[in-house]
Every structure is written in C-alpha cells, then in structure tokens.
Design a protein around this motif. Sequence first.
Motif, PDB file in Angstrom:
ATOM      1  N   ASP A  19       0.876  -1.079  -0.021  1.00 41.64           N
ATOM      2  CA  ASP A  19       0.006  -0.014  -0.022  1.00 41.64           C
ATOM      3  C   ASP A  19       0.627   1.276  -0.148  1.00 41.64           C
ATOM      4  OD1 ASP A  19      -2.493  -1.413   0.004  1.00 41.64           O
ATOM      5  OD2 ASP A  19      -2.355  -1.744   2.278  1.00 41.64           O
ATOM      6  N   GLY A  20       2.195   1.097  -0.338  1.00 39.71           N
ATOM      7  CA  GLY A  20       2.995   2.312  -0.297  1.00 39.71           C
ATOM      8  C   GLY A  20       3.439   2.816   1.219  1.00 39.71           C
ATOM      9  N   ARG A  21       3.428   1.959   2.133  1.00 44.60           N
ATOM     10  CA  ARG A  21       3.676   2.279   3.339  1.00 44.60           C
ATOM     11  C   ARG A  21       5.008   1.876   3.847  1.00 44.60           C
ATOM     12  NH1 ARG A  21      -1.936   0.416   6.106  1.00 44.60           N
ATOM     13  NH2 ARG A  21      -1.073  -1.566   4.889  1.00 44.60           N
ATOM     14  N   LEU A  22       5.439   2.374   5.002  1.00 46.97           N
ATOM     15  CA  LEU A  22       6.628   1.921   5.437  1.00 46.97           C
ATOM     16  C   LEU A  22       6.294   1.414   6.892  1.00 46.97           C
ATOM     17  CD1 LEU A  22       9.754   1.737   6.308  1.00 46.97           C
ATOM     18  CD2 LEU A  22       9.662   3.984   6.827  1.00 46.97           C
ATOM     19  N   VAL A  23       6.479   0.256   7.198  1.00 41.47           N
ATOM     20  CA  VAL A  23       5.989  -0.335   8.828  1.00 41.47           C
ATOM     21  C   VAL A  23       7.356   0.029   9.562  1.00 41.47           C
ATOM     22  CG1 VAL A  23       5.265  -2.154   9.981  1.00 41.47           C
ATOM     23  CG2 VAL A  23       4.654  -1.942   7.694  1.00 41.47           C
ATOM     24  N   LEU A  24       7.173   0.959  10.563  1.00 38.77           N
ATOM     25  CA  LEU A  24       8.252   1.165  11.592  1.00 38.77           C
ATOM     26  C   LEU A  24       8.188   0.184  12.794  1.00 38.77           C
ATOM     27  CD1 LEU A  24       8.258   4.827  11.370  1.00 38.77           C
ATOM     28  CD2 LEU A  24      10.087   3.565  10.372  1.00 38.77           C
ATOM     29  N   PRO A  25       8.944  -0.686  13.060  1.00 39.07           N
ATOM     30  CA  PRO A  25       8.930  -1.344  14.252  1.00 39.07           C
ATOM     31  C   PRO A  25       8.993  -0.532  15.554  1.00 39.07           C
ATOM     32  CG  PRO A  25      10.837  -1.962  12.924  1.00 39.07           C
ATOM     33  CD  PRO A  25      10.299  -0.945  12.265  1.00 39.07           C
ATOM     34  N   GLN A  26       8.366  -1.071  16.547  1.00 37.87           N
ATOM     35  CA  GLN A  26       8.144  -0.462  17.887  1.00 37.87           C
ATOM     36  C   GLN A  26       9.417   0.108  18.421  1.00 37.87           C
ATOM     37  OE1 GLN A  26       4.831   0.198  19.532  1.00 37.87           O
ATOM     38  NE2 GLN A  26       6.155   1.475  20.631  1.00 37.87           N
ATOM     39  N   ALA A  27      10.412  -0.639  18.287  1.00 38.81           N
ATOM     40  CA  ALA A  27      11.618  -0.255  19.036  1.00 38.81           C
ATOM     41  C   ALA A  27      12.191   1.191  18.364  1.00 38.81           C
ATOM     42  CB  ALA A  27      12.743  -1.355  18.771  1.00 38.81           C
ATOM     43  N   LEU A  28      12.023   1.121  17.015  1.00 38.55           N
ATOM     44  CA  LEU A  28      12.447   2.261  16.294  1.00 38.55           C
ATOM     45  C   LEU A  28      11.636   3.377  16.706  1.00 38.55           C
ATOM     46  CD1 LEU A  28      13.557   1.116  12.774  1.00 38.55           C
ATOM     47  CD2 LEU A  28      14.948   1.348  14.666  1.00 38.55           C
ATOM     48  N   ARG A  29      10.159   3.312  16.765  1.00 39.11           N
ATOM     49  CA  ARG A  29       9.442   4.254  16.980  1.00 39.11           C
ATOM     50  C   ARG A  29       9.797   5.049  18.483  1.00 39.11           C
ATOM     51  NH1 ARG A  29       3.886   1.831  16.699  1.00 39.11           N
ATOM     52  NH2 ARG A  29       5.051  -0.182  16.370  1.00 39.11           N
ATOM     53  N   ASP A  30      10.070   4.037  19.411  1.00 44.97           N
ATOM     54  CA  ASP A  30      10.293   4.246  20.827  1.00 44.97           C
ATOM     55  C   ASP A  30      11.448   5.003  20.725  1.00 44.97           C
ATOM     56  OD1 ASP A  30       8.169   2.773  21.569  1.00 44.97           O
ATOM     57  OD2 ASP A  30       9.210   1.437  22.195  1.00 44.97           O
ATOM     58  N   LYS A  31      12.645   4.700  19.859  1.00 41.70           N
ATOM     59  CA  LYS A  31      13.861   5.378  19.903  1.00 41.70           C
ATOM     60  C   LYS A  31      13.647   6.729  19.706  1.00 41.70           C
ATOM     61  CE  LYS A  31      18.499   5.674  17.936  1.00 41.70           C
ATOM     62  NZ  LYS A  31      18.801   6.811  18.060  1.00 41.70           N
ATOM     63  N   ILE A  32      13.036   7.469  18.637  1.00 41.46           N
ATOM     64  CA  ILE A  32      12.777   8.637  18.202  1.00 41.46           C
ATOM     65  C   ILE A  32      11.502   9.232  18.812  1.00 41.46           C
ATOM     66  CG2 ILE A  32      14.311   8.480  16.444  1.00 41.46           C
ATOM     67  CD1 ILE A  32      11.634   8.537  14.544  1.00 41.46           C
ATOM     68  N   GLY A  33      10.641   8.498  19.801  1.00 43.68           N
ATOM     69  CA  GLY A  33       9.567   9.147  20.463  1.00 43.68           C
ATOM     70  C   GLY A  33       8.449   9.103  19.371  1.00 43.68           C
ATOM     71  N   LEU A  34       8.212   8.487  18.349  1.00 42.12           N
ATOM     72  CA  LEU A  34       7.425   8.621  17.252  1.00 42.12           C
ATOM     73  C   LEU A  34       5.885   7.918  17.586  1.00 42.12           C
ATOM     74  CD1 LEU A  34       7.329   9.945  14.386  1.00 42.12           C
ATOM     75  CD2 LEU A  34       7.786   7.459  13.700  1.00 42.12           C
ATOM     76  N   GLU A  35       5.134   8.884  17.718  1.00 42.63           N
ATOM     77  CA  GLU A  35       3.668   8.476  18.109  1.00 42.63           C
ATOM     78  C   GLU A  35       2.704   9.570  17.213  1.00 42.63           C
ATOM     79  OE1 GLU A  35       3.058  10.628  22.348  1.00 42.63           O
ATOM     80  OE2 GLU A  35       3.991   8.775  22.454  1.00 42.63           O
ATOM     81  N   GLY A  36       1.705   9.016  16.644  1.00 42.62           N
ATOM     82  CA  GLY A  36       0.718   9.947  16.037  1.00 42.62           C
ATOM     83  C   GLY A  36       1.078  10.305  14.742  1.00 42.62           C
ATOM     84  N   THR A  37       2.060  11.028  14.489  1.00 43.48           N
ATOM     85  CA  THR A  37       2.403  11.701  13.069  1.00 43.48           C
ATOM     86  C   THR A  37       4.136  11.689  12.985  1.00 43.48           C
ATOM     87  OG1 THR A  37       2.580  14.190  13.998  1.00 43.48           O
ATOM     88  CG2 THR A  37       0.613  13.412  13.010  1.00 43.48           C
ATOM     89  N   ALA A  38       4.342  11.608  11.734  1.00 45.97           N
ATOM     90  CA  ALA A  38       5.871  11.645  11.391  1.00 45.97           C
ATOM     91  C   ALA A  38       6.285  12.505  10.545  1.00 45.97           C
ATOM     92  CB  ALA A  38       5.873   9.926  10.831  1.00 45.97           C
ATOM     93  N   TYR A  39       7.463  13.147  10.512  1.00 45.90           N
ATOM     94  CA  TYR A  39       7.829  14.389   9.582  1.00 45.90           C
ATOM     95  C   TYR A  39       8.880  13.735   8.816  1.00 45.90           C
ATOM     96  CZ  TYR A  39      10.429  18.304   7.914  1.00 45.90           C
ATOM     97  OH  TYR A  39      11.171  19.122   7.310  1.00 45.90           O
TER      98      TYR A  39
END
Length: 163
Positions: free
Chosen positions: A97-117
């Motif tokens: 679907d043209g998306r990237l699946v970011l694993p939880q560990a990577l989201r946690d590392k940069i504090g990503l939640e809700g939106t990504a720049y």
Amino acid sequence: MFIGEHTFKVDGKGRVSIPADFRRELEEGDPLASQSGRPRMVIVYGHDAQKQLQVYTYNDYRALAAEIAQMPRGSKQRKIMQSLILNKARPTEVDGDGRLVLPQALRDKIGLEGTAYFGGMGETFEIWKPDVFEANTASVTDTWLDEQGEDFDPLSLLNDLEG
C-alpha cells in the motif's frame, strides 16, 4: 533526489505512508523494485542520541557500505562507522500500500507517535517526531543563521567548493 517535507499519520501498528515522490526515488534506487513492486531501503537509527531515522535507498546504502569497507581495517574511524552505520541499521521494504512499517523499537527510539515528519536531505530522507524536528531546527539552524546576519545567502556556502 529526496527533497521537500511531508507529515503523515502513524497508525498503532507503526504503518506510515511514504511520500509518493520518495517512493519513486526508492524504486529507482533498488534494481529489484520493478520485479517485486516493493522497493527495498535501509533505515539507519544510529547512536543513542540520534533523534531521527535516516533512510537510504538500497543502492545508496550498499555504496555507503562499500565506502566503509575501503577504510583501513582495524582503524578507529572504520570501527565507528561500522558500529553507527552498519550495525545500527535495519533493511525493510515498502509494503503493498506504499507504506513503511516502523517497528516499535524504532518508534520508541525517536519518540514517534501519532505523526511522522519526513524531511528530504538529497540522497537520503529523515523521519522525525515533528516537534523534535522543529526544536532541533530552531536550536541548530536558526541560531547559526542568526549569527550570519540578515543579508546572508545560503548559496554562498557553495563558494567553498570552488577553491
């Protein structure tokens, strides 16, 4: 070339749309993308203090790895590059679907939640938590630009390349 900036929602499973123009660059940077329809990329998450994810096309990451391999074996610089670029990296691909699946560990590392720049950086793009990107830009770039004066032209930095 990855240029421009985009902000997209991240769902609970870590799926985030990749900007269409970025997807085209990823496709061009992966020789197997035309067959699979799912271009590969490499996410470098780097050292613990790194606040963003840096994304390379498959080919550009391989070229970077080859440059690292050309460094003197056993040198401190090579060991650092291997640790921060080769070891702290995760290969992945665009989903159907043209998306990237970011694993939880990577989201946690940069504090990503809700939106990504997504920020285009030429040969790479970066993924940030939006408010962290804004704070980083304000503290580094804006401060430096203020020191340059009102009539500073950023293109003047290219003059250093001529000599």
